[in-house]
Design a protein around this motif. Sequence first.
Motif, mmCIF file in Angstrom:
data_model
loop_
_atom_site.group_PDB
_atom_site.id
_atom_site.type_symbol
_atom_site.label_atom_id
_atom_site.label_comp_id
_atom_site.label_asym_id
_atom_site.label_seq_id
_atom_site.Cartn_x
_atom_site.Cartn_y
_atom_site.Cartn_z
ATOM 1 N N THR A 201 -19.674 9.299 28.424
ATOM 2 C CA THR A 201 -20.699 9.128 29.467
ATOM 3 C C THR A 201 -21.547 10.391 29.592
ATOM 4 O OG1 THR A 201 -19.014 7.837 30.650
ATOM 5 C CG2 THR A 201 -21.108 8.177 31.770
ATOM 6 N N ALA A 202 -22.116 10.808 28.479
ATOM 7 C CA ALA A 202 -22.951 12.017 28.436
ATOM 8 C C ALA A 202 -22.187 13.249 28.915
ATOM 9 C CB ALA A 202 -24.227 11.825 29.244
ATOM 10 N N GLY A 203 -20.878 13.232 28.717
ATOM 11 C CA GLY A 203 -20.041 14.388 29.024
ATOM 12 C C GLY A 203 -19.363 14.357 30.368
ATOM 13 N N ALA A 204 -19.522 13.268 31.152
ATOM 14 C CA ALA A 204 -19.072 13.270 32.545
ATOM 15 C C ALA A 204 -17.673 12.701 32.774
ATOM 16 C CB ALA A 204 -20.065 12.502 33.405
ATOM 17 N N THR A 205 -17.103 11.984 31.802
ATOM 18 C CA THR A 205 -15.906 11.197 32.143
ATOM 19 C C THR A 205 -14.697 11.418 31.237
ATOM 20 O OG1 THR A 205 -16.643 9.310 30.794
ATOM 21 C CG2 THR A 205 -17.329 9.340 33.116
ATOM 22 N N VAL A 206 -14.629 12.490 30.496
ATOM 23 C CA VAL A 206 -13.547 12.637 29.506
ATOM 24 C C VAL A 206 -12.177 12.534 30.163
ATOM 25 C CG1 VAL A 206 -12.470 14.182 27.838
ATOM 26 C CG2 VAL A 206 -14.958 13.965 27.911
ATOM 27 N N GLU A 207 -11.929 13.285 31.208
ATOM 28 C CA GLU A 207 -10.592 13.317 31.803
ATOM 29 C C GLU A 207 -10.206 11.967 32.414
ATOM 30 O OE1 GLU A 207 -6.901 14.568 32.501
ATOM 31 O OE2 GLU A 207 -8.422 15.615 31.322
ATOM 32 N N GLN A 208 -11.175 11.181 32.851
ATOM 33 C CA GLN A 208 -10.868 9.864 33.413
ATOM 34 C C GLN A 208 -10.221 8.935 32.391
ATOM 35 O OE1 GLN A 208 -14.959 9.269 35.294
ATOM 36 N NE2 GLN A 208 -13.675 8.069 36.662
ATOM 37 N N TRP A 209 -10.368 9.252 31.125
ATOM 38 C CA TRP A 209 -9.836 8.392 30.076
ATOM 39 C C TRP A 209 -8.352 8.633 29.789
ATOM 40 C CZ3 TRP A 209 -11.920 4.299 27.682
ATOM 41 C CH2 TRP A 209 -13.294 4.091 27.845
ATOM 42 N N ARG A 210 -7.783 9.708 30.272
ATOM 43 C CA ARG A 210 -6.462 10.127 29.817
ATOM 44 C C ARG A 210 -5.416 9.016 29.915
ATOM 45 N NH1 ARG A 210 -4.065 14.908 28.701
ATOM 46 N NH2 ARG A 210 -5.932 16.042 29.396
ATOM 47 N N ASP A 211 -5.226 8.445 31.076
ATOM 48 C CA ASP A 211 -4.166 7.446 31.247
ATOM 49 C C ASP A 211 -4.468 6.160 30.481
ATOM 50 O OD1 ASP A 211 -2.889 9.256 32.841
ATOM 51 O OD2 ASP A 211 -3.201 8.177 34.723
ATOM 52 N N VAL A 212 -5.739 5.763 30.436
ATOM 53 C CA VAL A 212 -6.113 4.552 29.713
ATOM 54 C C VAL A 212 -5.832 4.710 28.225
ATOM 55 C CG1 VAL A 212 -8.055 3.067 29.068
ATOM 56 C CG2 VAL A 212 -7.830 3.878 31.428
ATOM 57 N N LEU A 213 -6.230 5.842 27.672
ATOM 58 C CA LEU A 213 -5.981 6.088 26.249
ATOM 59 C C LEU A 213 -4.494 6.228 25.958
ATOM 60 C CD1 LEU A 213 -8.840 8.619 25.453
ATOM 61 C CD2 LEU A 213 -8.664 6.271 24.625
ATOM 62 N N ALA A 214 -3.746 6.842 26.875
ATOM 63 C CA ALA A 214 -2.305 6.982 26.677
ATOM 64 C C ALA A 214 -1.633 5.608 26.634
ATOM 65 C CB ALA A 214 -1.702 7.841 27.787
ATOM 66 N N LEU A 215 -2.052 4.697 27.502
ATOM 67 C CA LEU A 215 -1.503 3.341 27.489
ATOM 68 C C LEU A 215 -1.809 2.654 26.169
ATOM 69 C CD1 LEU A 215 -0.214 0.892 28.909
ATOM 70 C CD2 LEU A 215 -2.489 0.353 29.835
ATOM 71 N N TYR A 216 -3.051 2.737 25.738
ATOM 72 C CA TYR A 216 -3.453 2.120 24.469
ATOM 73 C C TYR A 216 -2.648 2.685 23.306
ATOM 74 C CZ TYR A 216 -6.687 0.897 20.609
ATOM 75 O OH TYR A 216 -7.247 0.431 19.448
ATOM 76 N N ARG A 217 -2.481 3.983 23.273
ATOM 77 C CA ARG A 217 -1.721 4.613 22.188
ATOM 78 C C ARG A 217 -0.256 4.215 22.254
ATOM 79 N NH1 ARG A 217 -0.390 4.911 18.225
ATOM 80 N NH2 ARG A 217 0.204 6.640 16.876
ATOM 81 N N ASP A 218 0.335 4.179 23.443
ATOM 82 C CA ASP A 218 1.744 3.812 23.596
ATOM 83 C C ASP A 218 2.015 2.394 23.114
ATOM 84 O OD1 ASP A 218 2.314 6.294 24.631
ATOM 85 O OD2 ASP A 218 2.375 5.627 26.734
#
Length: 270
Positions: A201-218
Amino acid sequence: MYLSDYHFHTRCSSDSPATLTQQAKAAMAADVRELCVTDHWNLLDQQGNHLPTVYDWGPSLDQWRKLRNRWPGKLELRLGVEVGNGVLDPAAVDASLTIPELDFVIGSLHSQSAAAGGRGIFTVAKECRRKEDGAAIIEDYMNMLEELVYTDGYDVLGHMIYPLRYIPAEYELDLHPWWDRLAEVFRVVISRGKGIELNTTAGATVEQWRDVLALYRDLGGEVLTLGSDAHRPEHMAAAFPQAVELIQALGFRWLCVYRQRTPLFSKLDS
């Protein structure tokens, strides 16, 4: 590292003033080696009015053809599209995605469901006056997401935290109340050989992705693209170093690029 930006816009999108040349030059300045232009094709506007269900490829194809071989050895330029609310007419969407030049399709949900009025999530979220209003937007979003994953009109799901961009931050909403449903969405995505994106989001939302990406990876998810959603050159590849650091910390080994809607895996440490 072979960096790629697989979500950005040009003036072929109504909300971007940028030329493809401007975006490409900005990408090269940011050490991006591959771009896939993903201009908007929305089936609803912000007021919930229906838009054409046949995509006019002319402008996108024209600008891409003029530039695709402009920077050999420096920048690979690929053609994609971002389909907004394709669940409204999956057959019509599929019919417009048959051109041989097409490499990549993002499936996004920019609007509420038809049952909820079809207005843009951006517009509705900005009007929230209670936490319950924000939760209702996410509930509707999840309902649509559960339909979208079974269609063919996407290769990756776009900006899955989209409502959280615009729902007032003071409501402190996230996707955790819908976690089991999100996990099932990911299982379907993975089983179908499709993926998701990390959209900065043009640099604004990286940290918001942490849990979502962790779930996807798990759950075994590996098909992952990286996109800035840049509508202007100054946002091209925004926060990519932080995004790469995050996905490596979560155990992802690859970023994907696409050829004729088939993912190719590029090692993150290469």
